[in-house]
Design a protein around this motif. Structure first.
Motif, short mmCIF file in Angstrom:
data_model
loop_
_atom_site.label_atom_id
_atom_site.label_comp_id
_atom_site.label_asym_id
_atom_site.label_seq_id
_atom_site.Cartn_x
_atom_site.Cartn_y
_atom_site.Cartn_z
N ALA A 15 37.34 38.43 43.53
CA ALA A 15 38.21 37.58 44.46
C ALA A 15 38.04 38.05 45.88
CB ALA A 15 39.66 37.59 44.05
N ARG A 16 37.19 39.40 46.02
CA ARG A 16 37.19 39.81 47.33
C ARG A 16 36.03 40.81 47.08
NH1 ARG A 16 41.99 44.44 48.26
NH2 ARG A 16 41.61 45.63 46.42
N GLY A 17 35.55 41.50 48.12
CA GLY A 17 34.72 42.65 48.34
C GLY A 17 33.38 42.29 47.71
N ILE A 18 32.79 43.36 46.74
CA ILE A 18 31.35 43.20 46.38
C ILE A 18 31.29 41.95 45.30
CG2 ILE A 18 29.84 44.38 45.09
CD1 ILE A 18 30.80 47.18 46.39
N GLY A 19 32.33 41.88 44.59
CA GLY A 19 32.31 40.96 43.69
C GLY A 19 32.26 39.47 44.14
N ARG A 20 33.14 39.10 45.06
CA ARG A 20 32.96 37.78 45.90
C ARG A 20 31.43 37.64 46.52
NH1 ARG A 20 36.87 34.88 50.44
NH2 ARG A 20 35.46 33.10 50.79
N CYS A 34 31.30 31.54 37.91
CA CYS A 34 32.60 32.00 37.59
C CYS A 34 33.16 33.06 38.50
CB CYS A 34 33.00 31.91 36.07
SG CYS A 34 34.81 32.25 35.70
N PHE A 35 34.18 32.88 39.15
CA PHE A 35 34.85 34.04 39.99
C PHE A 35 35.97 34.24 39.20
CE2 PHE A 35 32.22 31.74 43.20
CZ PHE A 35 31.81 32.59 44.06
N ALA A 36 35.97 35.46 38.67
CA ALA A 36 37.16 35.89 37.75
C ALA A 36 37.79 37.23 38.32
CB ALA A 36 36.63 36.25 36.23
N ASP A 37 39.04 37.28 38.15
CA ASP A 37 39.90 38.19 38.92
C ASP A 37 41.14 38.25 38.31
OD1 ASP A 37 39.21 39.91 41.60
OD2 ASP A 37 41.45 39.61 41.26
N VAL A 38 41.82 39.48 38.13
CA VAL A 38 43.23 39.54 37.97
C VAL A 38 44.19 38.83 38.94
CG1 VAL A 38 43.87 41.64 39.27
CG2 VAL A 38 45.20 41.20 37.12
N ASN A 39 43.72 38.51 39.96
CA ASN A 39 44.37 37.75 41.07
C ASN A 39 43.88 36.23 40.81
OD1 ASN A 39 45.60 36.32 43.29
ND2 ASN A 39 45.51 38.07 44.33
N GLY A 40 44.33 35.62 39.75
CA GLY A 40 43.80 34.16 39.66
C GLY A 40 43.88 33.41 40.61
N ALA A 41 44.96 33.24 41.45
CA ALA A 41 45.37 32.43 42.65
C ALA A 41 44.12 32.62 43.65
CB ALA A 41 46.47 32.66 43.11
N LEU A 42 43.88 33.83 43.86
CA LEU A 42 43.04 34.34 44.99
C LEU A 42 41.39 33.97 44.61
CD1 LEU A 42 42.48 35.50 47.72
CD2 LEU A 42 42.21 37.54 46.74
N ALA A 43 40.94 33.90 43.18
CA ALA A 43 39.93 33.65 42.88
C ALA A 43 39.65 32.23 42.75
CB ALA A 43 39.68 34.32 41.08
N ALA A 57 23.11 23.90 46.79
CA ALA A 57 22.17 24.69 46.13
C ALA A 57 21.81 24.18 44.60
CB ALA A 57 22.61 26.31 46.00
N GLY A 58 22.87 23.23 44.21
CA GLY A 58 22.58 22.56 42.89
C GLY A 58 23.39 23.26 41.72
N GLY A 59 24.27 24.20 42.14
CA GLY A 59 25.14 24.72 40.93
C GLY A 59 26.64 24.47 41.23
N ARG A 60 27.28 25.08 40.40
CA ARG A 60 28.90 24.74 40.42
C ARG A 60 29.64 26.24 40.54
NH1 ARG A 60 31.03 22.30 35.64
NH2 ARG A 60 28.98 22.78 34.50
N ALA A 61 30.78 26.21 41.01
CA ALA A 61 31.63 27.27 41.24
C ALA A 61 33.03 27.21 40.35
CB ALA A 61 32.02 27.56 42.56
N MET A 62 33.67 27.87 39.56
CA MET A 62 34.77 27.50 39.13
C MET A 62 35.28 29.13 39.14
SD MET A 62 33.96 28.11 34.91
CE MET A 62 35.70 28.49 34.40
N ALA A 63 36.87 29.41 38.81
CA ALA A 63 37.55 30.24 38.87
C ALA A 63 38.25 30.60 37.59
CB ALA A 63 38.37 30.23 39.98
N HIS A 64 38.77 31.69 37.38
CA HIS A 64 39.30 32.03 35.97
C HIS A 64 40.14 33.37 36.09
CE1 HIS A 64 40.85 32.23 31.88
NE2 HIS A 64 40.05 30.99 31.77
N ALA A 65 41.17 33.44 35.73
CA ALA A 65 42.21 34.76 35.82
C ALA A 65 41.95 35.68 34.73
CB ALA A 65 43.58 34.40 35.73
N VAL A 66 41.86 36.70 34.89
CA VAL A 66 41.50 37.77 33.98
C VAL A 66 41.95 39.10 34.14
CG1 VAL A 66 39.26 38.71 34.58
CG2 VAL A 66 39.76 38.62 32.24
N ASP A 67 42.41 39.80 32.99
CA ASP A 67 42.69 41.39 33.02
C ASP A 67 41.74 41.75 32.06
OD1 ASP A 67 43.66 43.92 32.48
OD2 ASP A 67 45.65 43.32 32.39
#
Length: 265
Positions: A15-20, A34-43, A57-67
Motif C-alpha cells: 500500500a505504500r513505500g517499497i511494496g507499492r 495484486c497489491f496486498a496490505d494489512v490496510n486493505g482500504a489503502l491497497a 501495459a496489458g496487465g491487471r491490478a487488484m487489491a486484497h487485505a491481508v495480515d
C-alpha cells in the motif's frame, strides 16, 4: 514486451513505500499485480490508481487485505490471486515492520511483534505461495525483502535486525526445499530508503533519545553510503523486476544488496 509480461504477481506490504513501487514497476512491464496490505482500504486505492497503468501495459491490478501473520489470511489471499489471474507466478513477501527500542529496553512484546510480521510472516508467505505454485505446476518465483540490517546488528533495532537475518536464512532453506519443484527463492536487501517507514523510524529514534532532531538518524545511517545519498523506491525496482523476470531463472538462494555501497559483504 515487458520483462514480466503475462506473469501473475503478488506483493505484500504494497500500500505504500517499497511494496507499492515494486507493484507499479511490475505493472509497467506487463504483469498482473495484486497489491496486498494489512490496510486493505489503502491497497484498494493504490490498485485503483494504477488501473490505467496496468491496462496500458496489458496487465491487471487488484487489491486484497491481508495480515501476513495469520495463515488463513494468506491462504485466502493466494486463492484470490489464483482465482482472479488464473495462477500465481511470483510472490513478493515484502510486508515488514520496525519499532526501535534501546537494546536494554527491548520488551517481549516488541520482539514478538517484529518477529511475527518480519519472520513468521515470511515463512507463512513462502509456504502458502509454494503450495499454490506446486498445485498449479510450472514452477514459480518467491522473493523476500531482507535489509542491510540482515548483514550487521544495530543497537536500537535489535529485533528488526534479528528478523531480517531470519529472512536470509528462510530464503536459503526454502531455496533448497523448493528447487525440486522448479521454484526459485531469492531476496533483496535495501539500505536506507526514503519511505514513510523511515520517517516513522526517525520519529521513534527521537522518542527513545537516540536522535535529537528530525532527519538526524537518516543522515547518520547514510553517512557511509558510497553512492552519496539515500535510496528512492525507484532505485530498488530495477532489481526486484529482474528477480521476478525470466532473466533470473538460474538464480536461487541469494540475497542481493541494494544499499548504495553502505555495507560491503
Amino acid at each position: 514486451m515487458g520483462r514480466v509480461s503475462g506473469l501473475s504477481c503478488l506483493v505484500t506490504g504494497a500500500a505504500r513505500g517499497i511494496g507499492r513501487a515494486i507493484g507499479e514497476a511490475l505493472l509497467n512491464e506487463g504483469a498482473n499485480v495484486c497489491f496486498a496490505d494489512v490496510n486493505g482500504a489503502l491497497a484498494a486505492e493504490v490498485a485503483a490508481a494504477n488501473e490505467a497503468r496496468a491496462e496500458a501495459a496489458g496487465g491487471r491490478a487488484m487489491a486484497h487485505a491481508v495480515d501476513v501473520t495469520r495463515r488463513e489470511d494468506m491462504r485466502r489471499l493466494v486463492k484470490a490471486v489464483a482465482d482472479n489471474f488464473g495462477r500465481l507466478d511470483v510472490c513478493f513477501n515484502n510486508a515488514g515492520v520496525n519499532k526501535p527500542m534501546n537494546f536494554l529496553d527491548v520488551t517481549d512484546e516488541n520482539w514478538q511483534f517484529i518477529m511475527n510480521v518480519n519472520a513468521m510472516g515470511v515463512l507463512i508467505g513462502i509456504q502458502e505461495a509454494a503450495r499454490q505454485m506446486i498445485a498449479q505446476g510450472g514452477g514459480g518465483k518467491i522473493i523476500n525483502t531482507a535489509s542491510v540490517a540482515s548483514r550487521q546488528g544495530f543497537d536500537n533495532v535489535a529485533p528488526y535486525c534479528a528478523s531480517k537475518w531470519a529472512v536470509v536464512s528462510l530464503t536459503q532453506s526454502a531455496a533448497r526445499a523448493l528447487a525440486p519443484h522448479d521454484i526459485t527463492v531469492t531476496g533483496f536487501a535495501p539500505g536506507v530508503v526514503a519511505t514513510e517507514m523511515w520517517e516513522e523510524v526517525d520519529r521513534d529514534l527521537m522518542n527513545i533519545g537516540a536522535a535529537e532532531r528530525p532527519g538526524q538518524a537518516m543522515a547518520e545511517f547514510s553517512a557511509e553510503i558510497l553512492r552519496g545519498r539515500v535510496a528512492r523506491p525507484s532505485d530498488i525496482t530495477g532489481t526486484t523486476t529482474f528477480l521476478a523476470s525470466r532473466e533470473s531463472d538460474y538464480m536461487t538462494g541469494q540475497i542481493i544488496m541494494i544499499d548504495g555501497g553502505m555495507t560491503l559483504v
